[in-house]
Design a protein around this motif. Sequence first.
Motif, mmCIF file in Angstrom:
data_model
loop_
_atom_site.group_PDB
_atom_site.id
_atom_site.type_symbol
_atom_site.label_atom_id
_atom_site.label_comp_id
_atom_site.label_asym_id
_atom_site.label_seq_id
_atom_site.Cartn_x
_atom_site.Cartn_y
_atom_site.Cartn_z
ATOM 1 N N LEU A 64 -76.939 8.448 -7.712
ATOM 2 C CA LEU A 64 -76.469 9.078 -8.936
ATOM 3 C C LEU A 64 -77.000 8.333 -10.150
ATOM 4 N N TRP A 65 -77.639 9.068 -11.058
ATOM 5 C CA TRP A 65 -77.935 8.515 -12.389
ATOM 6 C C TRP A 65 -76.728 8.843 -13.262
ATOM 7 N N ASN A 66 -75.926 7.843 -13.599
ATOM 8 C CA ASN A 66 -74.733 8.076 -14.399
ATOM 9 C C ASN A 66 -75.016 7.657 -15.835
ATOM 10 N N GLY A 67 -75.836 8.475 -16.475
ATOM 11 C CA GLY A 67 -76.165 8.341 -17.889
ATOM 12 C C GLY A 67 -76.141 9.734 -18.493
ATOM 13 N N SER A 68 -75.924 9.824 -19.793
ATOM 14 C CA SER A 68 -75.689 11.132 -20.410
ATOM 15 C C SER A 68 -76.809 11.618 -21.319
ATOM 16 N N LYS A 69 -77.909 10.885 -21.401
ATOM 17 C CA LYS A 69 -78.967 11.231 -22.351
ATOM 18 C C LYS A 69 -79.547 12.618 -22.105
ATOM 19 N N THR A 122 -70.515 -0.714 -19.970
ATOM 20 C CA THR A 122 -69.418 -1.433 -19.327
ATOM 21 C C THR A 122 -68.342 -0.494 -18.796
ATOM 22 N N VAL A 123 -68.589 0.820 -18.872
ATOM 23 C CA VAL A 123 -67.595 1.813 -18.460
ATOM 24 C C VAL A 123 -67.878 2.385 -17.075
ATOM 25 N N VAL A 124 -69.134 2.692 -16.775
ATOM 26 C CA VAL A 124 -69.464 3.393 -15.531
ATOM 27 C C VAL A 124 -68.921 2.678 -14.300
ATOM 28 N N GLU A 125 -69.179 1.384 -14.196
ATOM 29 C CA GLU A 125 -68.745 0.669 -12.993
ATOM 30 C C GLU A 125 -67.227 0.660 -12.862
ATOM 31 N N ARG A 126 -66.534 0.455 -13.973
ATOM 32 C CA ARG A 126 -65.067 0.393 -13.897
ATOM 33 C C ARG A 126 -64.467 1.741 -13.497
ATOM 34 N N ARG A 134 -69.233 4.622 3.875
ATOM 35 C CA ARG A 134 -70.164 5.448 3.113
ATOM 36 C C ARG A 134 -70.499 4.727 1.814
ATOM 37 N N PHE A 135 -71.731 4.925 1.326
ATOM 38 C CA PHE A 135 -72.172 4.261 0.102
ATOM 39 C C PHE A 135 -72.725 5.280 -0.891
ATOM 40 N N ILE A 136 -72.352 5.099 -2.158
ATOM 41 C CA ILE A 136 -72.905 5.886 -3.257
ATOM 42 C C ILE A 136 -73.654 4.924 -4.167
ATOM 43 N N GLY A 137 -74.947 5.144 -4.323
ATOM 44 C CA GLY A 137 -75.764 4.305 -5.189
ATOM 45 C C GLY A 137 -75.752 4.843 -6.604
ATOM 46 N N VAL A 138 -75.436 3.996 -7.576
ATOM 47 C CA VAL A 138 -75.290 4.417 -8.966
ATOM 48 C C VAL A 138 -76.239 3.624 -9.854
ATOM 49 N N VAL A 139 -77.114 4.333 -10.571
ATOM 50 C CA VAL A 139 -77.949 3.719 -11.609
ATOM 51 C C VAL A 139 -77.231 3.918 -12.936
ATOM 52 N N THR A 140 -77.075 2.855 -13.699
ATOM 53 C CA THR A 140 -76.352 2.936 -14.968
ATOM 54 C C THR A 140 -77.122 2.209 -16.067
ATOM 55 N N PRO A 141 -76.959 2.629 -17.328
ATOM 56 C CA PRO A 141 -77.607 1.915 -18.433
ATOM 57 C C PRO A 141 -77.144 0.462 -18.518
ATOM 58 N N SER A 142 -78.047 -0.421 -18.898
ATOM 59 C CA SER A 142 -77.745 -1.855 -18.863
ATOM 60 C C SER A 142 -76.687 -2.274 -19.863
ATOM 61 N N GLY A 143 -76.535 -1.546 -20.965
ATOM 62 C CA GLY A 143 -75.524 -1.885 -21.954
ATOM 63 C C GLY A 143 -74.188 -1.238 -21.691
ATOM 64 N N LEU A 192 -72.531 1.208 -4.977
ATOM 65 C CA LEU A 192 -73.537 0.163 -5.143
ATOM 66 C C LEU A 192 -74.228 0.436 -6.475
ATOM 67 N N PHE A 193 -74.409 -0.592 -7.302
ATOM 68 C CA PHE A 193 -74.896 -0.372 -8.661
ATOM 69 C C PHE A 193 -76.252 -1.023 -8.912
ATOM 70 N N SER A 194 -77.036 -0.353 -9.767
ATOM 71 C CA SER A 194 -78.296 -0.895 -10.257
ATOM 72 C C SER A 194 -78.395 -0.515 -11.724
ATOM 73 N N ARG A 195 -79.065 -1.315 -12.522
ATOM 74 C CA ARG A 195 -79.131 -1.076 -13.972
ATOM 75 C C ARG A 195 -80.560 -0.861 -14.453
#
Length: 247
Positions: free
Chosen positions: A82-87, A25-29, A14-23, A44-47
């Motif tokens: 998943l958009w893993n940003g908090s704005k 360093t926490v989300v992926e870890r 199974r795969f979860i696609g995660v969009v994260t802010p480019s700056g 799977l990550f994209s920035r």
Amino acid sequence: MSMQLDKVFAPGERFIGVVTPSGNTVVERVTMAILRAFNGVTPLFSRTPVFGESDPYPESYAVDEMLTAAHLLAHAKPDVMLWNGSKGAKIGVQHDRDYVQRVQDQTGIRTTTSILALDDLLRSRGLMRVAIVSPYDSAYQQGLVEAYREAGYEVIAERHRALKDNISFASIPADAIAGMVREAAAHKPDAVLTLCTNFPAATVIPAIEAETGIPMFDSVSIGVWHALRMAGIDTSPARAWGQVFAQ
């Protein structure tokens, strides 16, 4: 060793696609650490560009850039995105709902965000008296508190670190985060929220949650929790990351 190598490509993965802010360093870890509890679930990550001290879109999202990141992930056909940003916590969850709708319309893949997951969870459980802990400067933190109050929450306590640069948020020591969380929890809110997906609070709050009995939700781990649930995956193997995973 051979058994470990065999597990790299698990059948039925199974795969979860995660969009994260480019700056960030926490989300992926944090995401990878949580998903170690699950066999055959891979992130799977994209920035998308979010970095430094300035924000060219202070009251909205750079939607086109975020959609581009989501489309790149969609090429790999993840189960959930998943958009893993908090704005969205500051500018309003409707921005997250609009983004989710556009991603789903354009890709056909079920999508969520960390802030939508948090808002839906708090409202469904009636946890409306909250304390907010973040790394942000005073002006941003005040805007965050006001946004929660406008959304119908009672913010009874807040603690913040007064930092401005995105990359600096990730450098706050665990003991400093724990101190802020404990101070916020002393006001006896219904829940403590650690907000900012580049704020390394996810590893700190489970122990304090157990210690105080107050529900605590981190904006990074709650997004991963919701993505797993949307994918139909039992989250209890990751209960070490907070009581929400066990429920």
